[in-house]
Design an enzyme around this catalytic site. Structure first.
Site, PDB file in Angstrom:
ATOM      1  N   ARG A 182      -8.726  -0.413   4.480  1.00 59.95           N
ATOM      2  CA  ARG A 182      -7.854   0.547   3.822  1.00 59.95           C
ATOM      3  C   ARG A 182      -6.499  -0.036   3.308  1.00 59.95           C
ATOM      4  O   ARG A 182      -5.866   0.297   2.697  1.00 59.95           O
ATOM      5  CB  ARG A 182      -7.706   1.846   5.003  1.00 59.95           C
ATOM      6  CG  ARG A 182      -9.190   2.650   5.179  1.00 59.95           C
ATOM      7  CD  ARG A 182      -8.627   3.766   5.879  1.00 59.95           C
ATOM      8  NE  ARG A 182      -7.376   4.327   5.479  1.00 59.95           N
ATOM      9  CZ  ARG A 182      -6.413   4.920   6.203  1.00 59.95           C
ATOM     10  NH1 ARG A 182      -6.705   5.283   7.474  1.00 59.95           N
ATOM     11  NH2 ARG A 182      -5.220   5.408   5.515  1.00 59.95           N
ATOM     12  N   LYS A 238       0.702  -1.210  -0.007  1.00 59.12           N
ATOM     13  CA  LYS A 238       0.152   0.138   0.113  1.00 59.12           C
ATOM     14  C   LYS A 238       0.850   1.349  -0.074  1.00 59.12           C
ATOM     15  O   LYS A 238       0.680   2.319  -0.606  1.00 59.12           O
ATOM     16  CB  LYS A 238      -0.912  -0.016   1.294  1.00 59.12           C
ATOM     17  CG  LYS A 238      -1.589   1.170   1.508  1.00 59.12           C
ATOM     18  CD  LYS A 238      -2.215   1.174   2.731  1.00 59.12           C
ATOM     19  CE  LYS A 238      -1.599   1.538   4.189  1.00 59.12           C
ATOM     20  NZ  LYS A 238      -1.426   2.910   4.228  1.00 59.12           N
ATOM     21  N   ASN A 239       1.681   1.280   0.820  1.00 59.81           N
ATOM     22  CA  ASN A 239       2.579   2.461   1.238  1.00 59.81           C
ATOM     23  C   ASN A 239       3.600   2.734   0.012  1.00 59.81           C
ATOM     24  O   ASN A 239       4.127   3.782   0.090  1.00 59.81           O
ATOM     25  CB  ASN A 239       3.199   2.771   2.523  1.00 59.81           C
ATOM     26  CG  ASN A 239       2.235   2.898   3.475  1.00 59.81           C
ATOM     27  OD1 ASN A 239       1.012   3.192   3.211  1.00 59.81           O
ATOM     28  ND2 ASN A 239       2.525   2.517   4.745  1.00 59.81           N
ATOM     29  N   ARG A 251       0.503  14.562  13.181  1.00 57.90           N
ATOM     30  CA  ARG A 251       0.859  14.074  11.772  1.00 57.90           C
ATOM     31  C   ARG A 251       1.018  15.495  11.346  1.00 57.90           C
ATOM     32  O   ARG A 251       0.364  15.755  10.456  1.00 57.90           O
ATOM     33  CB  ARG A 251       0.372  13.173  11.301  1.00 57.90           C
ATOM     34  CG  ARG A 251       0.413  11.842  12.054  1.00 57.90           C
ATOM     35  CD  ARG A 251      -0.390  10.895  11.285  1.00 57.90           C
ATOM     36  NE  ARG A 251       0.261  10.098  10.180  1.00 57.90           N
ATOM     37  CZ  ARG A 251      -0.247   9.060   9.457  1.00 57.90           C
ATOM     38  NH1 ARG A 251      -1.407   8.820   9.729  1.00 57.90           N
ATOM     39  NH2 ARG A 251       0.484   8.508   8.595  1.00 57.90           N
ATOM     40  N   CYS A 299      -5.186  13.065  13.130  1.00 60.36           N
ATOM     41  CA  CYS A 299      -5.745  11.512  12.780  1.00 60.36           C
ATOM     42  C   CYS A 299      -5.563  10.960  14.069  1.00 60.36           C
ATOM     43  O   CYS A 299      -4.941  11.050  14.902  1.00 60.36           O
ATOM     44  CB  CYS A 299      -5.054  11.184  11.500  1.00 60.36           C
ATOM     45  SG  CYS A 299      -3.320  10.408  12.034  1.00 60.36           S
ATOM     46  N   ASP A 355       4.532   0.163  11.925  1.00 61.02           N
ATOM     47  CA  ASP A 355       3.263  -0.342  11.426  1.00 61.02           C
ATOM     48  C   ASP A 355       3.178  -1.603  11.842  1.00 61.02           C
ATOM     49  O   ASP A 355       2.248  -2.426  11.829  1.00 61.02           O
ATOM     50  CB  ASP A 355       3.399  -0.158   9.993  1.00 61.02           C
ATOM     51  CG  ASP A 355       3.058   1.183   9.455  1.00 61.02           C
ATOM     52  OD1 ASP A 355       2.792   2.097  10.040  1.00 61.02           O
ATOM     53  OD2 ASP A 355       3.362   1.575   8.200  1.00 61.02           O
TER      54      ASP A 355
HETATM   55  N1  EPU Z   1       6.328  14.805  11.016  1.00 60.16           N
HETATM   56  C1  EPU Z   1       6.345  16.030  11.270  1.00 60.16           C
HETATM   57  N2  EPU Z   1       6.229  17.102  10.166  1.00 60.16           N
HETATM   58  C2  EPU Z   1       6.206  16.640   9.156  1.00 60.16           C
HETATM   59  C3  EPU Z   1       6.034  15.144   8.721  1.00 60.16           C
HETATM   60  C4  EPU Z   1       6.101  14.180   9.785  1.00 60.16           C
HETATM   61  O1  EPU Z   1       6.669  16.475  12.257  1.00 60.16           O
HETATM   62  O2  EPU Z   1       6.097  17.336   8.126  1.00 60.16           O
HETATM   63  C5  EPU Z   1       6.449  13.583  12.012  1.00 60.16           C
HETATM   64  C6  EPU Z   1       5.187  12.879  12.234  1.00 60.16           C
HETATM   65  O3  EPU Z   1       4.145  13.498  12.983  1.00 60.16           O
HETATM   66  C7  EPU Z   1       5.539  11.705  12.718  1.00 60.16           C
HETATM   67  C8  EPU Z   1       7.161  11.421  11.975  1.00 60.16           C
HETATM   68  O4  EPU Z   1       7.293  12.856  11.619  1.00 60.16           O
HETATM   69  O5  EPU Z   1       5.830  11.662  14.182  1.00 60.16           O
HETATM   70  C9  EPU Z   1       7.041  10.285  11.073  1.00 60.16           C
HETATM   71  O6  EPU Z   1       6.079  10.400  10.413  1.00 60.16           O
HETATM   72  P1  EPU Z   1       6.029  10.325   8.811  1.00 60.16           P
HETATM   73  O7  EPU Z   1       5.910  11.485   7.883  1.00 60.16           O
HETATM   74  O8  EPU Z   1       7.215   9.438   8.326  1.00 60.16           O
HETATM   75  O9  EPU Z   1       4.583   9.556   8.503  1.00 60.16           O
HETATM   76  P2  EPU Z   1       3.872   9.519   7.101  1.00 60.16           P
HETATM   77  O10 EPU Z   1       4.671   9.723   6.063  1.00 60.16           O
HETATM   78  O11 EPU Z   1       2.836  10.352   7.403  1.00 60.16           O
HETATM   79  C10 EPU Z   1       4.083   6.930   6.616  1.00 60.16           C
HETATM   80  C11 EPU Z   1       3.090   5.700   6.355  1.00 60.16           C
HETATM   81  C12 EPU Z   1       2.459   5.302   7.600  1.00 60.16           C
HETATM   82  C13 EPU Z   1       3.825   4.901   8.813  1.00 60.16           C
HETATM   83  C14 EPU Z   1       4.810   6.266   8.668  1.00 60.16           C
HETATM   84  C15 EPU Z   1       5.999   6.106   9.406  1.00 60.16           C
HETATM   85  C16 EPU Z   1       2.403   6.080   4.103  1.00 60.16           C
HETATM   86  C17 EPU Z   1       1.202   6.587   3.421  1.00 60.16           C
HETATM   87  N3  EPU Z   1       2.380   6.157   5.414  1.00 60.16           N
HETATM   88  O12 EPU Z   1       3.497   7.769   7.254  1.00 60.16           O
HETATM   89  O13 EPU Z   1       1.520   4.144   7.418  1.00 60.16           O
HETATM   90  O14 EPU Z   1       3.370   4.617   9.774  1.00 60.16           O
HETATM   91  O15 EPU Z   1       5.245   6.591   7.467  1.00 60.16           O
HETATM   92  O16 EPU Z   1       6.740   4.731   9.019  1.00 60.16           O
HETATM   93  O17 EPU Z   1       3.364   5.913   3.736  1.00 60.16           O
HETATM   94  C18 EPU Z   1      -0.076   2.781   7.928  1.00 60.16           C
HETATM   95  O18 EPU Z   1       0.354   2.066   6.779  1.00 60.16           O
HETATM   96  O19 EPU Z   1      -0.750   2.067   8.623  1.00 60.16           O
HETATM   97  C19 EPU Z   1       0.552   3.975   8.245  1.00 60.16           C
HETATM   98  C20 EPU Z   1       0.101   4.673   9.159  1.00 60.16           C
END
Ligand code: EPU
Length: 421
Positions: A400, A22-23, A122, A117, A308
């Protein structure tokens, strides 16, 4: 709203085919917006998040063709809108991934702010700050991110924190920027790597793939005639079925997967007492009929243990021998499954970002509620060993991210059925 009814007590055994990730599928479908020629993407999982992404692209006027094998052909030449509306972004935060490609190729993007969320606040500040540094003019008004630029300019970006979708957004944006962009402290998750390989297949010039320094030499345009790209297998789906088998003392073989991107998870399963054998594209687990031993772990960015998979290991610890201490370092509110597991009789104490689980002789079936995707998976896993039946409500969260979960678990012998509302 559909529900799942699971009756515990069956030892899982058999073989299963793992779906595409998915990701990886979400950013790669967003990245097709960068291509001047139609692109075909394969190994796409059957998931609600994929349907949402297709709806998002479709609303922008992009043409999509899906065949019976779930290959999706995307042609963005018909695009007529650069907007990701609230009603879609609110159901899938990953919609933010269209921001980088839209801005880089069309010089304009209007993307609803994702907001909070279930698993934490996030924010997307790192995505936005990076684009601003590349020359974008960004305003946030009426709940929307409005971004404009003539052409993005390459620069050096040092990410304040490791972010998966943040790295992906900036990586996609940089492919069409003028000059060279260097992304330091980049996420190294296999899904980021898969996206980078896909972008290079479309003609991008990215080096440092798989490391935390990505170097992107911008090109004028992207697109290769007749390009087909298969998404990598889902490591989290793989890990989830391995935990499901392990908690039941079972024996399974998962095919069409990648053991090399699951090191941290496999290590913890071995610590839990599993015998693991692997080939290039398969993983077999055998618990020899025994219950798991409790494991302690700490989530962190790849290659460390993935957030995850945290909820699934907590489920396993609920009935394991001993005490397991699990610390979540990525998201501040990712323990919503704990309360539901406690309703099934689990002995878990929460102390700030740490869950201390003392394994019980047995847990019991109960009506429980899915709160987010991976939390839901943990409830299903716990239900597989609970005494009696468990009714898992709000399983739209599971749909999802898990491709036909009840069919796949049934294939391994589980007693599980979906009941429509
Ligand atoms: N963060 C910030 N600022 C930003 C972006 C992120 O502070 O601009 C923080 C977040 O709040 C969090 C940390 O950085 O504390 C890491 O978050 P990240 O941005 O890596 O998460 P994401 O990109 O929103 C993806 C996956 C998630 C997975 C995380 C961590 C996708 C679509 N989603 O989320 O997947 O948990 O990386 O590996 O790729 C899931 O599949 O169930 C899922 C939630």
């Amino acid at each position: 709203m559909d529900k799942l009814i699971i009756t515990g007590g069956t030892r899982l055994s058999g073989e299963l085919r793992i779906s595409g990730a998915k990701n990886a599928a979400l950013p790669i479908l967003a990245a097709t917006l960068l291509s001047t020629t139609p692109v075909s993407v394969g190994n796409i999982p059957h998931l609600h998040d994929i349907t949402t992404t297709m709806e998002l692209l479709g609303r922008m006027g992009v043409s999509l063709l899906v065949d019976e094998k779930m290959n999706i052909e995307v042609d963005s030449s018909t695009i007529n809108s650069y907007e990701a509306p609230y009603e879609l972004v609110r159901t899938m935060r990953a919609s933010i991934l269209v921001l980088g490609p839209l801005l880089a190729r069309f010089g304009e993007a209007h993307v609803s702010l994702p907001g909070g969320c279930a698993i934490g606040t996030r924010p997307v500040d790192i995505h936005l700050n990076g684009l601003i540094k590349m020359g974008a003019d960004i305003t946030v008004e009426g709940g929307f991110i409005h971004a404009k630029v003539d052409r993005l300019k390459g620069c050096r970006l040092v990410l304040e924190q490791i972010t998966v979708t943040g790295t992906e957004n900036l990586l996609m944006a940089a492919t069409l920027a003028s000059g060279t962009t260097i992304i330091e402290n980049a996420a190294k998750e296999p899904e980021v790597t898969d996206l980078a390989h896909f972008l290079n297949a479309m003609g991008a010039k990215i080096t440092g793939i798989g490391t935390d320094v990505l170097v992107i030499e911008g090109v004028e345009n992207l697109g290769v005639p007749d390009l087909h790209y298969d998404i990598l297998p889902d490591r989290i789906e793989t890990g989830t079925y391995l935990c499901a088998a392990a908690i039941t003392g079972g024996k399974v073989k998962l095919k069409n997967t990648r053991p090399d991107i699951l090191d941290a998870v496999l290590e913890k399963l071995v610590e839990a007492g599993a015998e693991i054998t692997t080939g290039d594209d398969w993983i077999a687990l055998d618990m020899h009929g025994k219950k798991p031993k409790a494991v302690s772990l700490r989530t962190a960015p790849y290659p460390a243990f993935p957030t995850d998979m945290q909820a699934q290991f907590i489920a396993m610890n609920c009935v394991a021998d001993g005490v397991g201490i699990i610390t979540e370092t990525i998201f501040e509110n990712r323990f919503m499954h704990v309360q539901e597991l406690q309703r099934m009789g689990a002995n878990i104490k929460l102390e700030s970002n740490t869950a201390i689980c003392t394994g019980m002789e047995k847990i019991t079936g109960a009506p429980v509620m899915a709160t987010d995707l991976r939390a839901s998976a943990s409830l299903v896993i716990a239900a597989l060993v609970a005494e009696g039946s468990t009714l898992v409500d709000r399983i739209y969260h599971i749909d999802r991210g898990y491709d036909h979960i009840e069919e796949k678990l049934s294939q391994l012998g589980a007693t599980i059925r979906r009941v429509p509302q």
